[in-house]
Design a protein around this motif. Structure first.
Motif, PDB file in Angstrom:
ATOM      1  N   ASP A  24       0.850  -1.180   0.000  1.00  0.00           N
ATOM      2  CA  ASP A  24       0.000   0.000   0.000  1.00  0.00           C
ATOM      3  C   ASP A  24       0.894   1.241   0.000  1.00  0.00           C
ATOM      4  O   ASP A  24       1.595   1.505   0.969  1.00  0.00           O
ATOM      5  N   PHE A  25       0.887   1.977  -1.119  1.00  0.00           N
ATOM      6  CA  PHE A  25       1.620   3.238  -1.214  1.00  0.00           C
ATOM      7  C   PHE A  25       0.664   4.336  -0.761  1.00  0.00           C
ATOM      8  O   PHE A  25      -0.414   4.496  -1.342  1.00  0.00           O
ATOM      9  N   TRP A  26       1.061   5.104   0.258  1.00  0.00           N
ATOM     10  CA  TRP A  26       0.171   6.079   0.873  1.00  0.00           C
ATOM     11  C   TRP A  26       0.945   7.286   1.383  1.00  0.00           C
ATOM     12  O   TRP A  26       2.175   7.304   1.334  1.00  0.00           O
ATOM     13  N   ALA A  27       0.194   8.284   1.876  1.00  0.00           N
ATOM     14  CA  ALA A  27       0.791   9.453   2.539  1.00  0.00           C
ATOM     15  C   ALA A  27      -0.200   9.958   3.589  1.00  0.00           C
ATOM     16  O   ALA A  27      -1.418   9.805   3.430  1.00  0.00           O
ATOM     17  N   GLU A  28       0.335  10.559   4.630  1.00  0.00           N
ATOM     18  CA  GLU A  28      -0.476  11.051   5.752  1.00  0.00           C
ATOM     19  C   GLU A  28      -1.528  12.069   5.303  1.00  0.00           C
ATOM     20  O   GLU A  28      -2.655  12.073   5.774  1.00  0.00           O
ATOM     21  N   LEU A  36      -8.925   4.209   2.736  1.00  0.00           N
ATOM     22  CA  LEU A  36      -8.560   2.840   2.339  1.00  0.00           C
ATOM     23  C   LEU A  36      -7.841   2.097   3.463  1.00  0.00           C
ATOM     24  O   LEU A  36      -7.916   0.867   3.546  1.00  0.00           O
ATOM     25  N   SER A  37      -7.192   2.826   4.339  1.00  0.00           N
ATOM     26  CA  SER A  37      -6.367   2.217   5.389  1.00  0.00           C
ATOM     27  C   SER A  37      -7.088   1.163   6.240  1.00  0.00           C
ATOM     28  O   SER A  37      -6.537   0.082   6.466  1.00  0.00           O
ATOM     29  N   PRO A  38      -8.324   1.416   6.720  1.00  0.00           N
ATOM     30  CA  PRO A  38      -8.987   0.376   7.519  1.00  0.00           C
ATOM     31  C   PRO A  38      -9.240  -0.911   6.728  1.00  0.00           C
ATOM     32  O   PRO A  38      -9.166  -2.009   7.276  1.00  0.00           O
ATOM     33  N   ILE A  39      -9.500  -0.772   5.426  1.00  0.00           N
ATOM     34  CA  ILE A  39      -9.713  -1.956   4.579  1.00  0.00           C
ATOM     35  C   ILE A  39      -8.415  -2.747   4.469  1.00  0.00           C
ATOM     36  O   ILE A  39      -8.400  -3.975   4.585  1.00  0.00           O
ATOM     37  N   VAL A  40      -7.301  -2.037   4.268  1.00  0.00           N
ATOM     38  CA  VAL A  40      -5.991  -2.698   4.178  1.00  0.00           C
ATOM     39  C   VAL A  40      -5.691  -3.436   5.483  1.00  0.00           C
ATOM     40  O   VAL A  40      -5.203  -4.570   5.472  1.00  0.00           O
ATOM     41  N   GLY A  49      -0.718 -14.854   7.508  1.00  0.00           N
ATOM     42  CA  GLY A  49      -0.061 -16.130   7.270  1.00  0.00           C
ATOM     43  C   GLY A  49      -0.088 -16.579   5.821  1.00  0.00           C
ATOM     44  O   GLY A  49       0.648 -17.471   5.429  1.00  0.00           O
ATOM     45  N   LYS A  50      -0.938 -15.957   5.003  1.00  0.00           N
ATOM     46  CA  LYS A  50      -1.042 -16.331   3.584  1.00  0.00           C
ATOM     47  C   LYS A  50      -0.462 -15.252   2.683  1.00  0.00           C
ATOM     48  O   LYS A  50       0.173 -15.538   1.683  1.00  0.00           O
ATOM     49  N   ILE A  51      -0.756 -13.985   3.055  1.00  0.00           N
ATOM     50  CA  ILE A  51      -0.294 -12.840   2.266  1.00  0.00           C
ATOM     51  C   ILE A  51       0.256 -11.794   3.222  1.00  0.00           C
ATOM     52  O   ILE A  51      -0.364 -11.485   4.234  1.00  0.00           O
ATOM     53  N   LYS A  52       1.422 -11.264   2.899  1.00  0.00           N
ATOM     54  CA  LYS A  52       2.022 -10.203   3.716  1.00  0.00           C
ATOM     55  C   LYS A  52       1.467  -8.873   3.238  1.00  0.00           C
ATOM     56  O   LYS A  52       1.403  -8.619   2.032  1.00  0.00           O
ATOM     57  N   VAL A  53       1.052  -8.030   4.178  1.00  0.00           N
ATOM     58  CA  VAL A  53       0.521  -6.706   3.842  1.00  0.00           C
ATOM     59  C   VAL A  53       1.468  -5.657   4.421  1.00  0.00           C
ATOM     60  O   VAL A  53       1.751  -5.670   5.620  1.00  0.00           O
ATOM     61  N   VAL A  54       1.968  -4.781   3.535  1.00  0.00           N
ATOM     62  CA  VAL A  54       2.912  -3.749   3.960  1.00  0.00           C
ATOM     63  C   VAL A  54       2.445  -2.382   3.471  1.00  0.00           C
ATOM     64  O   VAL A  54       1.703  -2.283   2.494  1.00  0.00           O
ATOM     65  N   LYS A  55       2.899  -1.322   4.167  1.00  0.00           N
ATOM     66  CA  LYS A  55       2.572   0.053   3.811  1.00  0.00           C
ATOM     67  C   LYS A  55       3.867   0.831   3.625  1.00  0.00           C
ATOM     68  O   LYS A  55       4.787   0.682   4.417  1.00  0.00           O
ATOM     69  N   LEU A  56       3.918   1.646   2.570  1.00  0.00           N
ATOM     70  CA  LEU A  56       5.093   2.462   2.299  1.00  0.00           C
ATOM     71  C   LEU A  56       4.655   3.916   2.178  1.00  0.00           C
ATOM     72  O   LEU A  56       3.878   4.269   1.290  1.00  0.00           O
ATOM     73  N   ASP A  57       5.114   4.757   3.095  1.00  0.00           N
ATOM     74  CA  ASP A  57       4.811   6.191   3.090  1.00  0.00           C
ATOM     75  C   ASP A  57       5.664   6.857   2.010  1.00  0.00           C
ATOM     76  O   ASP A  57       6.888   6.888   2.102  1.00  0.00           O
ATOM     77  N   ILE A  58       5.001   7.394   0.980  1.00  0.00           N
ATOM     78  CA  ILE A  58       5.747   7.946  -0.159  1.00  0.00           C
ATOM     79  C   ILE A  58       6.466   9.248   0.173  1.00  0.00           C
ATOM     80  O   ILE A  58       7.369   9.646  -0.549  1.00  0.00           O
ATOM     81  N   ILE A  73      -1.794   8.219  -5.468  1.00  0.00           N
ATOM     82  CA  ILE A  73      -2.016   7.403  -4.283  1.00  0.00           C
ATOM     83  C   ILE A  73      -3.468   7.561  -3.858  1.00  0.00           C
ATOM     84  O   ILE A  73      -4.076   8.593  -4.154  1.00  0.00           O
ATOM     85  N   PRO A  74      -4.035   6.553  -3.205  1.00  0.00           N
ATOM     86  CA  PRO A  74      -3.369   5.294  -2.872  1.00  0.00           C
ATOM     87  C   PRO A  74      -3.189   4.403  -4.106  1.00  0.00           C
ATOM     88  O   PRO A  74      -4.027   4.392  -4.994  1.00  0.00           O
ATOM     89  N   THR A  75      -2.081   3.694  -4.120  1.00  0.00           N
ATOM     90  CA  THR A  75      -1.832   2.656  -5.122  1.00  0.00           C
ATOM     91  C   THR A  75      -1.503   1.382  -4.368  1.00  0.00           C
ATOM     92  O   THR A  75      -0.709   1.403  -3.425  1.00  0.00           O
ATOM     93  N   LEU A  76      -2.109   0.287  -4.792  1.00  0.00           N
ATOM     94  CA  LEU A  76      -1.817  -1.026  -4.222  1.00  0.00           C
ATOM     95  C   LEU A  76      -1.133  -1.866  -5.288  1.00  0.00           C
ATOM     96  O   LEU A  76      -1.630  -1.982  -6.406  1.00  0.00           O
ATOM     97  N   LEU A  77       0.022  -2.431  -4.944  1.00  0.00           N
ATOM     98  CA  LEU A  77       0.696  -3.379  -5.830  1.00  0.00           C
ATOM     99  C   LEU A  77       0.549  -4.770  -5.238  1.00  0.00           C
ATOM    100  O   LEU A  77       0.705  -4.969  -4.034  1.00  0.00           O
ATOM    101  N   PHE A  78       0.260  -5.727  -6.106  1.00  0.00           N
ATOM    102  CA  PHE A  78       0.164  -7.128  -5.714  1.00  0.00           C
ATOM    103  C   PHE A  78       1.406  -7.812  -6.272  1.00  0.00           C
ATOM    104  O   PHE A  78       1.581  -7.863  -7.495  1.00  0.00           O
TER     105      PHE A  78
END
Length: 105
Positions: A24-28, A36-40, A49-58, A73-78
């Motif tokens: 999740d590419f985001w900014a304050e 989108l943050s609560p959904i993420v 345990g199946k998929i790692k979820v990370v956030k990157l403050d641009i 943003i927001p942009t989500l990469l899979f």
């Protein structure tokens, strides 16, 4: 809980991950990012345990967004096996994101 990553930890946390990763590419200051943050966060719990979820403050990390051509943003990469397999820009319904994550499994 989504993991906060940096330009420096991106390779280890994302590209070297044994499991698929949602980045999740985001900014304050970004309103849509905040909505989108609560959904993420929910997705990080549901796929724990199946998929790692990370956030990157641009704002704090500018190398990786430039490298991956993040313009909005927001942009989500899979990412699976170190490769981008899908991308979503803007706020999306949770159901659509669940479908995309399930396709990575």
């Amino acid at each position: 809980m989504a993991i906060e990553i940096t330009d420096q930890s991106f390779k280890e946390e994302v590209l070297s991950s044994n499991t698929p990763v949602l980045v999740d590419f985001w900014a304050e200051w970004c309103g849509p990012c905040r909505s989108l943050s609560p959904i993420v966060e929910e997705l990080s719990e549901e796929f724990k345990g199946k998929i790692k979820v990370v956030k990157l403050d641009i704002d704090s990390n500018q190398e990786i967004p430039v490298e991956y051509g993040i313009r909005n943003i927001p942009t989500l990469l899979f990412i699976k096996n170190g490769e981008v397999v899908d991308k979503v820009v803007g706020v999306q319904p949770k159901e659509k994101l669940v479908e995309k994550l399930q396709s990575l499994l």
